[in-house]
Design a protein around this motif. Structure first.
Motif, PDB file in Angstrom:
ATOM      1  N   ARG A  50       0.821  -1.219   0.000  1.00  0.00           N
ATOM      2  CA  ARG A  50       0.000   0.000   0.000  1.00  0.00           C
ATOM      3  C   ARG A  50       0.856   1.271   0.000  1.00  0.00           C
ATOM      4  O   ARG A  50       0.402   2.338  -0.429  1.00  0.00           O
ATOM      5  CB  ARG A  50      -0.926  -0.002   1.221  1.00  0.00           C
ATOM      6  CG  ARG A  50      -1.944  -1.136   1.223  1.00  0.00           C
ATOM      7  CD  ARG A  50      -2.804  -1.114   2.486  1.00  0.00           C
ATOM      8  NE  ARG A  50      -3.770  -2.202   2.494  1.00  0.00           N
ATOM      9  CZ  ARG A  50      -4.985  -2.151   1.950  1.00  0.00           C
ATOM     10  NH1 ARG A  50      -5.371  -1.017   1.358  1.00  0.00           N
ATOM     11  NH2 ARG A  50      -5.806  -3.173   2.002  1.00  0.00           N
ATOM     12  N   ILE A  51       2.082   1.177   0.495  1.00  0.00           N
ATOM     13  CA  ILE A  51       2.930   2.360   0.628  1.00  0.00           C
ATOM     14  C   ILE A  51       3.185   3.048  -0.712  1.00  0.00           C
ATOM     15  O   ILE A  51       3.106   4.282  -0.802  1.00  0.00           O
ATOM     16  CB  ILE A  51       4.250   1.986   1.332  1.00  0.00           C
ATOM     17  CG1 ILE A  51       3.954   1.599   2.789  1.00  0.00           C
ATOM     18  CG2 ILE A  51       5.252   3.137   1.278  1.00  0.00           C
ATOM     19  CD1 ILE A  51       5.164   1.117   3.565  1.00  0.00           C
ATOM     20  N   PRO A  52       3.510   2.308  -1.794  1.00  0.00           N
ATOM     21  CA  PRO A  52       3.705   3.002  -3.083  1.00  0.00           C
ATOM     22  C   PRO A  52       2.482   3.803  -3.532  1.00  0.00           C
ATOM     23  O   PRO A  52       2.637   4.854  -4.182  1.00  0.00           O
ATOM     24  CB  PRO A  52       4.000   1.855  -4.055  1.00  0.00           C
ATOM     25  CG  PRO A  52       4.598   0.783  -3.201  1.00  0.00           C
ATOM     26  CD  PRO A  52       3.863   0.874  -1.908  1.00  0.00           C
ATOM     27  N   PHE A  53       1.284   3.335  -3.181  1.00  0.00           N
ATOM     28  CA  PHE A  53       0.082   4.097  -3.529  1.00  0.00           C
ATOM     29  C   PHE A  53      -0.015   5.369  -2.682  1.00  0.00           C
ATOM     30  O   PHE A  53      -0.325   6.449  -3.190  1.00  0.00           O
ATOM     31  CB  PHE A  53      -1.163   3.236  -3.322  1.00  0.00           C
ATOM     32  CG  PHE A  53      -1.342   2.162  -4.368  1.00  0.00           C
ATOM     33  CD1 PHE A  53      -1.977   2.433  -5.565  1.00  0.00           C
ATOM     34  CD2 PHE A  53      -0.853   0.884  -4.161  1.00  0.00           C
ATOM     35  CE1 PHE A  53      -2.141   1.451  -6.534  1.00  0.00           C
ATOM     36  CE2 PHE A  53      -1.005  -0.105  -5.114  1.00  0.00           C
ATOM     37  CZ  PHE A  53      -1.642   0.184  -6.305  1.00  0.00           C
ATOM     38  N   LEU A  54       0.258   5.233  -1.390  1.00  0.00           N
ATOM     39  CA  LEU A  54       0.152   6.388  -0.501  1.00  0.00           C
ATOM     40  C   LEU A  54       1.212   7.441  -0.805  1.00  0.00           C
ATOM     41  O   LEU A  54       1.008   8.626  -0.544  1.00  0.00           O
ATOM     42  CB  LEU A  54       0.266   5.922   0.961  1.00  0.00           C
ATOM     43  CG  LEU A  54      -0.835   4.956   1.420  1.00  0.00           C
ATOM     44  CD1 LEU A  54      -0.559   4.468   2.834  1.00  0.00           C
ATOM     45  CD2 LEU A  54      -2.203   5.626   1.345  1.00  0.00           C
ATOM     46  N   LEU A  55       2.332   7.007  -1.378  1.00  0.00           N
ATOM     47  CA  LEU A  55       3.388   7.948  -1.751  1.00  0.00           C
ATOM     48  C   LEU A  55       2.900   8.971  -2.768  1.00  0.00           C
ATOM     49  O   LEU A  55       3.491  10.044  -2.922  1.00  0.00           O
ATOM     50  CB  LEU A  55       4.580   7.168  -2.308  1.00  0.00           C
ATOM     51  CG  LEU A  55       5.820   7.968  -2.701  1.00  0.00           C
ATOM     52  CD1 LEU A  55       6.425   8.662  -1.477  1.00  0.00           C
ATOM     53  CD2 LEU A  55       6.859   7.063  -3.358  1.00  0.00           C
ATOM     54  N   SER A  56       1.805   8.668  -3.439  1.00  0.00           N
ATOM     55  CA  SER A  56       1.264   9.586  -4.445  1.00  0.00           C
ATOM     56  C   SER A  56       0.939  10.960  -3.868  1.00  0.00           C
ATOM     57  O   SER A  56       0.996  11.970  -4.583  1.00  0.00           O
ATOM     58  CB  SER A  56       0.000   9.003  -5.073  1.00  0.00           C
ATOM     59  OG  SER A  56       0.314   7.857  -5.813  1.00  0.00           O
ATOM     60  N   ILE A  57       0.601  11.005  -2.583  1.00  0.00           N
ATOM     61  CA  ILE A  57       0.292  12.298  -1.970  1.00  0.00           C
ATOM     62  C   ILE A  57       1.524  13.204  -2.001  1.00  0.00           C
ATOM     63  O   ILE A  57       1.448  14.388  -2.333  1.00  0.00           O
ATOM     64  CB  ILE A  57      -0.203  12.097  -0.523  1.00  0.00           C
ATOM     65  CG1 ILE A  57      -1.540  11.349  -0.521  1.00  0.00           C
ATOM     66  CG2 ILE A  57      -0.344  13.439   0.179  1.00  0.00           C
ATOM     67  CD1 ILE A  57      -2.669  12.090  -1.195  1.00  0.00           C
ATOM     68  N   ALA A  58       2.695  12.631  -1.663  1.00  0.00           N
ATOM     69  CA  ALA A  58       3.926  13.429  -1.695  1.00  0.00           C
ATOM     70  C   ALA A  58       4.269  13.844  -3.124  1.00  0.00           C
ATOM     71  O   ALA A  58       4.656  14.995  -3.379  1.00  0.00           O
ATOM     72  CB  ALA A  58       5.069  12.635  -1.077  1.00  0.00           C
ATOM     73  N   LEU A  59       4.134  12.900  -4.070  1.00  0.00           N
ATOM     74  CA  LEU A  59       4.430  13.225  -5.464  1.00  0.00           C
ATOM     75  C   LEU A  59       3.472  14.285  -5.996  1.00  0.00           C
ATOM     76  O   LEU A  59       3.863  15.140  -6.799  1.00  0.00           O
ATOM     77  CB  LEU A  59       4.352  11.956  -6.316  1.00  0.00           C
ATOM     78  CG  LEU A  59       5.349  10.851  -5.969  1.00  0.00           C
ATOM     79  CD1 LEU A  59       5.129   9.639  -6.873  1.00  0.00           C
ATOM     80  CD2 LEU A  59       6.774  11.353  -6.098  1.00  0.00           C
TER      81      LEU A  59
END
Length: 548
Positions: free
Chosen positions: A195-204
């Motif tokens: 799930r972390i790669p998906f949540l990283l989208s907020i930072a990107l």
């Protein structure tokens, strides 16, 4: 470009152009990262949201969800194309990148199907629809924005960074997955770490918005607006503008159909082929795709720059012809290097399945006959097979025959696997020797070059094909219909063909058919010679189908 717009347009400075390219490319990388992370983590997403006793059905449902997002790209192209031609390029793709980032992060927050049942895959599909809508507006906005800032003689070169950024999004998704696997134990990554790669989208998303807010509006759009020459209804005018239906047809089949099927064959089919039937160790597959993808990004820039000198048609024609000649040999080469034992076993001990109602439905949770269930197991194991004529429930492996009649569902696959292993098949995850890994990367780079030839100059070409006041809509509609349906459904269609035939290479025929037809359209519809802007009678198949 309209005369009034042309008269008031200021030439952007080199510094402004560099900022335009950097911000547009970074935003494109992040947005495609959001879209591709779904495909990169397809196996874990299937287990979380589309669990099934039929492993083939599970992965096909994942690819169906992938295709749903692509299926809504044309609607996004219509919606955001309208806004881009009416309100401006800059603010439209600010909206698209925001929508993409929020939808992608949402996938990382959805409870699994084990927790909330059918609601989980339905929410996933809803978010994929939002992603598809956003992506339908992103590419056209970024490509046009850069193209309308670029001097004509460097338009192919500058816009090629947008094309390379699409690959960059795929590469970034693999980098993030590799990093997460390295930092999180395997069991935890499978349970929650994916799930972390998906949540990283907020930072990107935050980085992308920060960069894009620094940009000003496209000089072409500002000039048109000041001259009062924007379109009142870009969608309607895109379909009625003189010559546009023909241009849209050429853009759909002769440009987008070719580039999108080659792109997804090169990267996604390469990924699923190595992970699936070739059974290569997953982290090694990711590293090989990462290296090949990162190197191949430069190919798009080289091709874009080359197209500024030789025209847009030549690279596309060369790439399509080379793809028709090389796709099967390249994948055969990858297969022989990745898992030579599988090919040797299939030759030494070919598998033939016989029995009543010997039919396999990849979309069925439970197969209708014992023979269908045996075919399901062989497909899941990645073993090629042929179907015999006999009615006896029999599985022939080389010279040996086995009866699968009455095998219990709970142990049937393990029993069939043991039969196969007894005849020389090896189902352990493969780690090819170093020389073979280098060879696979080299062949993946061949696929990357084929993609670059058909994709590197396309942003400039599509910009030059359509009049400025309806450019966003006119180029986005055929691009996203082609990319959304011909390309986006490729993993699903190719996977279905492989499952139905038992041949790991059979899915390539879908690409061959689409590229073959697209080659004919491109040869007929794209003009030869150096590139010219639409205002100068440029890339206009309606004016001259073969020459300019």
């Amino acid at each position: 470009m309209p005369d009034g717009a042309e008269a008031t347009q200021r030439e952007p400075t080199e510094q402004e152009i560099r900022l335009v390219i950097a911000a547009s490319s970074a935003g494109t990388i992040f947005e495609w990262y959001d879209f591709f992370i779904y495909g990169t983590l397809a196996g874990l997403i299937g287990a979380a949201f589309f669990p099934s006793d039929n492993e083939t059905l599970e992965i096909l449902l994942v690819w169906a969800g992938f295709a749903v997002g692509f299926g809504f790209r044309p609607l996004g192209a219509i919606l955001f194309g309208f806004l881009g031609d009416r309100l401006g390029r800059k603010y439209t793709f600010l909206v698209t990148v925001t929508l993409m980032g929020i939808a992608t992060a949402g996938v990382g927050l959805i409870p699994s199907a084990a927790s909330i049942g059918l609601a989980a895959p339905l929410i996933v599909l809803g978010l994929r629809i939002l992603q598809g809508l956003a992506l339908g507006g992103e590419y056209g906005g970024a490509a046009i924005y850069v193209a309308e800032h670029a001097p004509p003689e460097k338009r192919g070169f500058y816009t090629s960074f947008i094309q390379a950024s699409v690959v960059g999004g795929f590469v970034l998704s693999i980098i993030v997955v590799i990093a997460c696997r390295a930092l999180i134990p395997a069991e935890d990554f499978a349970a929650w770490g994916w799930r972390i790669p998906f949540l990283l989208s907020i930072a990107l998303l935050g980085i992308s918005l920060w960069m894009r807010l620094k940009l000003s509006e496209s000089p072409v759009f500002k000039a048109m607006k000041e001259a009062g020459e924007t379109s009142a209804n870009p969608f309607k005018e895109s379909l009625t503008y003189p010559g546009n239906p023909k241009r849209i047809f050429v853009a759909l089949f002769g440009i987008t159909g070719v580039l999108t099927t080659i792109w997804y064959t090169a990267f996604f089919s390469g990924l699923s082929f190595l992970r699936g039937p070739m059974r290569v160790e997953e982290s090694l597959v990711e590293w090989m795709l990462l290296i090949a993808g990162a190197i191949s990004m430069s190919f798009y820039v080289v091709v874009g720059r080359w197209s500024d000198r030789v025209g847009r048609k030549k690279p596309i024609i060369i790439g399509a012809l080379a793809s028709l000649a090389l796709l099967f040999p390249v994948f055969w080469g990858i297969g022989s290097l990745a898992n030579p034992g599988l090919e040797a076993s299939a030759r030494a001990a070919p598998v033939t399945v016989s029995g009543a109602q010997c039919e396999y439905d990849p979309f069925a949770e439970i197969q209708a006959s014992p023979c269908g269930r045996a075919l399901q197991d062989l497909t899941a194991l990645g073993v090629p097979y042929a179907i015999g004529d006999g009615a006896t429930a029999e599985l022939a492996i080389g010279q040996d025959s086995y009866s699968y009649e009455g095998l219990p569902d709970t142990t049937r696959r393990a029993i069939i696997q043991a039969w196969l292993e007894g005849n020389g098949y090896d189902f352990a995850r493969q780690t090819p020797p170093f020389a073979s890994v280098i060879g696979i990367i080299a062949l993946l780079l061949v696929l990357g070059m084929l993609s670059a030839l058909t994709y590197g100059s396309v942003a400039a070409l599509l910009t030059e094909m359509f009049p400025a006041k309806i450019r966003y809509s006119s180029m986005s509609i055929p691009y996203h219909i082609g990319a959304g349906y011909l390309g986006g459904f490729l993993p699903l269609i190719a996977g279905y063909i492989v499952a139905m035939t038992g041949n790991a290479y059979a899915g390539l025929w879908y690409t061959m058919v689409v590229v073959g037809f697209g080659l004919i359209v491109a040869w007929w519809g794209l003009p030869d010679g150096p590139p010219r802007d639409f205002a100068d009678g440029g890339q206009d198949p309606a004016a001259s189908p073969a020459t300019s």
